[in-house]
Scaffold this motif. Sequence first.
Motif, PDB file in Angstrom:
ATOM      1  N   ALA A 150      12.516 -15.454  -7.361  1.00  0.00           N
ATOM      2  CA  ALA A 150      12.357 -14.608  -6.179  1.00  0.00           C
ATOM      3  C   ALA A 150      10.964 -14.777  -5.595  1.00  0.00           C
ATOM      4  CB  ALA A 150      12.569 -13.148  -6.545  1.00  0.00           C
ATOM      5  N   THR A 151      10.926 -14.882  -4.277  1.00  0.00           N
ATOM      6  CA  THR A 151       9.663 -14.872  -3.558  1.00  0.00           C
ATOM      7  C   THR A 151       9.561 -13.524  -2.863  1.00  0.00           C
ATOM      8  OG1 THR A 151       9.751 -17.250  -3.206  1.00  0.00           O
ATOM      9  CG2 THR A 151       8.254 -15.991  -1.793  1.00  0.00           C
ATOM     10  N   THR A 152       8.505 -12.806  -3.175  1.00  0.00           N
ATOM     11  CA  THR A 152       8.261 -11.498  -2.581  1.00  0.00           C
ATOM     12  C   THR A 152       6.942 -11.557  -1.827  1.00  0.00           C
ATOM     13  OG1 THR A 152       9.374 -10.444  -4.446  1.00  0.00           O
ATOM     14  CG2 THR A 152       8.046  -9.025  -3.049  1.00  0.00           C
ATOM     15  N   THR A 153       6.977 -11.194  -0.555  1.00  0.00           N
ATOM     16  CA  THR A 153       5.744 -11.128   0.222  1.00  0.00           C
ATOM     17  C   THR A 153       5.127  -9.761  -0.010  1.00  0.00           C
ATOM     18  OG1 THR A 153       6.591 -12.658   1.877  1.00  0.00           O
ATOM     19  CG2 THR A 153       4.721 -11.270   2.526  1.00  0.00           C
ATOM     20  N   ILE A 154       3.928  -9.772  -0.562  1.00  0.00           N
ATOM     21  CA  ILE A 154       3.208  -8.538  -0.883  1.00  0.00           C
ATOM     22  C   ILE A 154       2.046  -8.389   0.098  1.00  0.00           C
ATOM     23  CG2 ILE A 154       1.924  -7.252  -2.628  1.00  0.00           C
ATOM     24  CD1 ILE A 154       4.730  -7.781  -3.573  1.00  0.00           C
ATOM     25  N   THR A 155       1.977  -7.237   0.732  1.00  0.00           N
ATOM     26  CA  THR A 155       0.875  -6.917   1.631  1.00  0.00           C
ATOM     27  C   THR A 155       0.056  -5.808   0.995  1.00  0.00           C
ATOM     28  OG1 THR A 155       2.195  -7.514   3.564  1.00  0.00           O
ATOM     29  CG2 THR A 155       0.255  -6.121   3.948  1.00  0.00           C
ATOM     30  N   VAL A 156      -1.228  -6.065   0.786  1.00  0.00           N
ATOM     31  CA  VAL A 156      -2.137  -5.071   0.220  1.00  0.00           C
ATOM     32  C   VAL A 156      -2.864  -4.397   1.371  1.00  0.00           C
ATOM     33  CG1 VAL A 156      -4.094  -4.645  -1.319  1.00  0.00           C
ATOM     34  CG2 VAL A 156      -2.403  -6.421  -1.891  1.00  0.00           C
ATOM     35  N   GLU A 157      -2.675  -3.095   1.479  1.00  0.00           N
ATOM     36  CA  GLU A 157      -3.270  -2.307   2.555  1.00  0.00           C
ATOM     37  C   GLU A 157      -4.529  -1.606   2.071  1.00  0.00           C
ATOM     38  OE1 GLU A 157       1.002  -0.990   4.533  1.00  0.00           O
ATOM     39  OE2 GLU A 157      -0.081   0.443   3.274  1.00  0.00           O
ATOM     40  N   ILE A 158      -5.436  -1.352   3.004  1.00  0.00           N
ATOM     41  CA  ILE A 158      -6.648  -0.578   2.738  1.00  0.00           C
ATOM     42  C   ILE A 158      -6.512   0.737   3.492  1.00  0.00           C
ATOM     43  CG2 ILE A 158      -9.171  -0.500   2.903  1.00  0.00           C
ATOM     44  CD1 ILE A 158      -9.061  -3.599   3.283  1.00  0.00           C
ATOM     45  N   GLU A 159      -6.755   1.827   2.798  1.00  0.00           N
ATOM     46  CA  GLU A 159      -6.669   3.147   3.433  1.00  0.00           C
ATOM     47  C   GLU A 159      -7.609   3.210   4.645  1.00  0.00           C
ATOM     48  OE1 GLU A 159      -6.212   7.662   1.836  1.00  0.00           O
ATOM     49  OE2 GLU A 159      -7.835   6.488   0.949  1.00  0.00           O
ATOM     50  N   ASP A 160      -7.098   3.720   5.753  1.00  0.00           N
ATOM     51  CA  ASP A 160      -7.845   3.883   7.003  1.00  0.00           C
ATOM     52  C   ASP A 160      -8.263   2.557   7.648  1.00  0.00           C
ATOM     53  OD1 ASP A 160      -7.654   6.698   6.821  1.00  0.00           O
ATOM     54  OD2 ASP A 160      -9.448   6.759   5.555  1.00  0.00           O
ATOM     55  N   SER A 161      -7.543   1.480   7.357  1.00  0.00           N
ATOM     56  CA  SER A 161      -7.810   0.196   7.986  1.00  0.00           C
ATOM     57  C   SER A 161      -6.552  -0.276   8.709  1.00  0.00           C
ATOM     58  CB  SER A 161      -8.214  -0.850   6.941  1.00  0.00           C
ATOM     59  OG  SER A 161      -8.363  -2.122   7.541  1.00  0.00           O
ATOM     60  N   SER A 162      -6.724  -0.810   9.902  1.00  0.00           N
ATOM     61  CA  SER A 162      -5.576  -1.306  10.658  1.00  0.00           C
ATOM     62  C   SER A 162      -5.138  -2.697  10.189  1.00  0.00           C
ATOM     63  CB  SER A 162      -5.897  -1.347  12.156  1.00  0.00           C
ATOM     64  OG  SER A 162      -6.983  -2.220  12.400  1.00  0.00           O
ATOM     65  N   LYS A 163      -6.002  -3.380   9.438  1.00  0.00           N
ATOM     66  CA  LYS A 163      -5.676  -4.715   8.939  1.00  0.00           C
ATOM     67  C   LYS A 163      -5.565  -4.682   7.420  1.00  0.00           C
ATOM     68  CE  LYS A 163      -7.924  -7.264  12.643  1.00  0.00           C
ATOM     69  NZ  LYS A 163      -8.941  -8.276  12.947  1.00  0.00           N
ATOM     70  N   PRO A 164      -4.645  -5.473   6.865  1.00  0.00           N
ATOM     71  CA  PRO A 164      -4.499  -5.494   5.406  1.00  0.00           C
ATOM     72  C   PRO A 164      -5.649  -6.215   4.719  1.00  0.00           C
ATOM     73  CG  PRO A 164      -3.048  -7.115   6.403  1.00  0.00           C
ATOM     74  CD  PRO A 164      -3.684  -6.352   7.536  1.00  0.00           C
ATOM     75  N   ALA A 165      -5.785  -5.936   3.439  1.00  0.00           N
ATOM     76  CA  ALA A 165      -6.763  -6.650   2.618  1.00  0.00           C
ATOM     77  C   ALA A 165      -6.280  -8.066   2.339  1.00  0.00           C
ATOM     78  CB  ALA A 165      -6.988  -5.921   1.303  1.00  0.00           C
ATOM     79  N   ALA A 166      -4.983  -8.187   2.020  1.00  0.00           N
ATOM     80  CA  ALA A 166      -4.443  -9.483   1.626  1.00  0.00           C
ATOM     81  C   ALA A 166      -2.942  -9.509   1.846  1.00  0.00           C
ATOM     82  CB  ALA A 166      -4.753  -9.760   0.155  1.00  0.00           C
ATOM     83  N   VAL A 167      -2.443 -10.718   2.003  1.00  0.00           N
ATOM     84  CA  VAL A 167      -1.005 -10.971   2.059  1.00  0.00           C
ATOM     85  C   VAL A 167      -0.755 -12.208   1.203  1.00  0.00           C
ATOM     86  CG1 VAL A 167       0.999 -11.503   3.501  1.00  0.00           C
ATOM     87  CG2 VAL A 167      -0.815 -10.017   4.391  1.00  0.00           C
ATOM     88  N   ALA A 168       0.241 -12.113   0.314  1.00  0.00           N
ATOM     89  CA  ALA A 168       0.547 -13.245  -0.560  1.00  0.00           C
ATOM     90  C   ALA A 168       2.039 -13.283  -0.847  1.00  0.00           C
ATOM     91  CB  ALA A 168      -0.222 -13.136  -1.869  1.00  0.00           C
ATOM     92  N   GLU A 169       2.541 -14.488  -1.016  1.00  0.00           N
ATOM     93  CA  GLU A 169       3.919 -14.664  -1.452  1.00  0.00           C
ATOM     94  C   GLU A 169       3.893 -14.854  -2.967  1.00  0.00           C
ATOM     95  OE1 GLU A 169       5.515 -17.977   0.692  1.00  0.00           O
ATOM     96  OE2 GLU A 169       5.643 -16.853   2.564  1.00  0.00           O
ATOM     97  N   SER A 170       4.412 -13.881  -3.671  1.00  0.00           N
ATOM     98  CA  SER A 170       4.466 -13.907  -5.127  1.00  0.00           C
ATOM     99  C   SER A 170       5.815 -14.480  -5.564  1.00  0.00           C
ATOM    100  CB  SER A 170       4.309 -12.483  -5.655  1.00  0.00           C
ATOM    101  OG  SER A 170       4.577 -12.421  -7.030  1.00  0.00           O
TER     102      SER A 170
END
Length: 150
Positions: free
Chosen positions: A124-144
């Motif tokens: 399985a490939t899962t796209t994970i988006t890591v969000e930062i509280e109070d930020s409009s842009k994510p910290a990271a995006v990766a396909e696990s």
Amino acid sequence: MKVFQDLNEFAAAQGSQFGPTEWLRIGQDRVDLFADATDDHQWIHVDPERAKEGPFGATIAHGLLTLSLLPHFSHQLYRVDNVKLAVNYGYNKVRFITPVKVGANIRARGEITAIDRLEGAIQATTTITVEIEDSSKPAAVAESIVRYVA
């Protein structure tokens, strides 16, 4: 957390989205431990006084620290029961978009973006988006990529 009873139920969930997880605070102690574990002691990570004058105004987590937290977050997003083994197979398209300042809270969301059936297993490939509280842009995006063996 979504619980799948077996690989067939999991495979049928391609396209499903999960999350968000609980918030996780990124403290200087965690960043320092990661620096020690990886021998990456760059001042933007471990020197709060110097980092105040740097490009981010504070120390920041290593991008690889953020990536290393994906298993922690994935275990909060979903679980596949009745498998013998689940193995991290790797990552695709890893991007560190926004620095995570020390003291920030992060969390993750995921989407099952691909299912490949193998003999006695599913990859399985899962796209994970890591969000930062109070930020409009994510910290990271990766396909696990995780391989589940029946």
